[in-house]
Design a protein around this motif. Sequence first.
Motif, PDB file in Angstrom:
ATOM      1  N   THR A  21       0.826  -1.207   0.000  1.00 35.21           N
ATOM      2  CA  THR A  21       0.000   0.000   0.000  1.00 35.21           C
ATOM      3  C   THR A  21       0.855   1.250   0.000  1.00 35.21           C
ATOM      4  N   GLY A  22       2.097   1.133   0.377  1.00 33.14           N
ATOM      5  CA  GLY A  22       3.015   2.242   0.288  1.00 33.14           C
ATOM      6  C   GLY A  22       2.948   3.168   1.482  1.00 33.14           C
ATOM      7  N   ALA A  23       3.527   4.358   1.306  1.00 30.59           N
ATOM      8  CA  ALA A  23       3.634   5.323   2.395  1.00 30.59           C
ATOM      9  C   ALA A  23       2.279   5.876   2.787  1.00 30.59           C
ATOM     10  N   ALA A  24       1.332   5.957   1.879  1.00 31.21           N
ATOM     11  CA  ALA A  24       0.014   6.489   2.212  1.00 31.21           C
ATOM     12  C   ALA A  24      -0.666   5.611   3.248  1.00 31.21           C
ATOM     13  N   ASN A  27       1.034   6.299   6.641  1.00 31.78           N
ATOM     14  CA  ASN A  27       0.641   7.578   7.230  1.00 31.78           C
ATOM     15  C   ASN A  27      -0.745   7.483   7.843  1.00 31.78           C
ATOM     16  N   GLY A  28      -1.652   6.786   7.202  1.00 29.32           N
ATOM     17  CA  GLY A  28      -2.989   6.606   7.750  1.00 29.32           C
ATOM     18  C   GLY A  28      -2.965   5.819   9.046  1.00 29.32           C
ATOM     19  N   GLU A  29      -2.151   4.766   9.072  1.00 26.21           N
ATOM     20  CA  GLU A  29      -2.026   3.966  10.288  1.00 26.21           C
ATOM     21  C   GLU A  29      -1.373   4.769  11.394  1.00 26.21           C
ATOM     22  N   ALA A  30      -0.366   5.557  11.053  1.00 23.82           N
ATOM     23  CA  ALA A  30       0.331   6.360  12.058  1.00 23.82           C
ATOM     24  C   ALA A  30      -0.603   7.402  12.652  1.00 23.82           C
TER      25      ALA A  30
END
Length: 96
Positions: A21-24, A27-30
């Motif tokens: 899923t990549g960095a996006a 970032n959502g999980e973070a």
Amino acid sequence: MNAETSTENPFPTSTESSGGTGAAGLNGEASRVRRMAQSLHEAVDSLEQKIGSGSERVMGLQEEYGNMARDQVRANPLAALGVAFAAGFIVARILR
């Protein structure tokens, strides 16, 4: 080393295990983890305030009843001795 060692990572990252899923996705999980941590922190703060005010109230009651008991013992020392003896006798009978 070992001839059977594979090139697979034994500790896959979230991008490797989630299908890329990549960095996006990270970032959502973070941000979700940050929001959860913030809400837990607020809950702990609220609980700490409630416990603090409750413990102050209990300490005040303990001091008040302790003073009242001291006054009763000073006023009636023989009665206090009799009550202590009776309580000790009952506890000894129960624990036999």
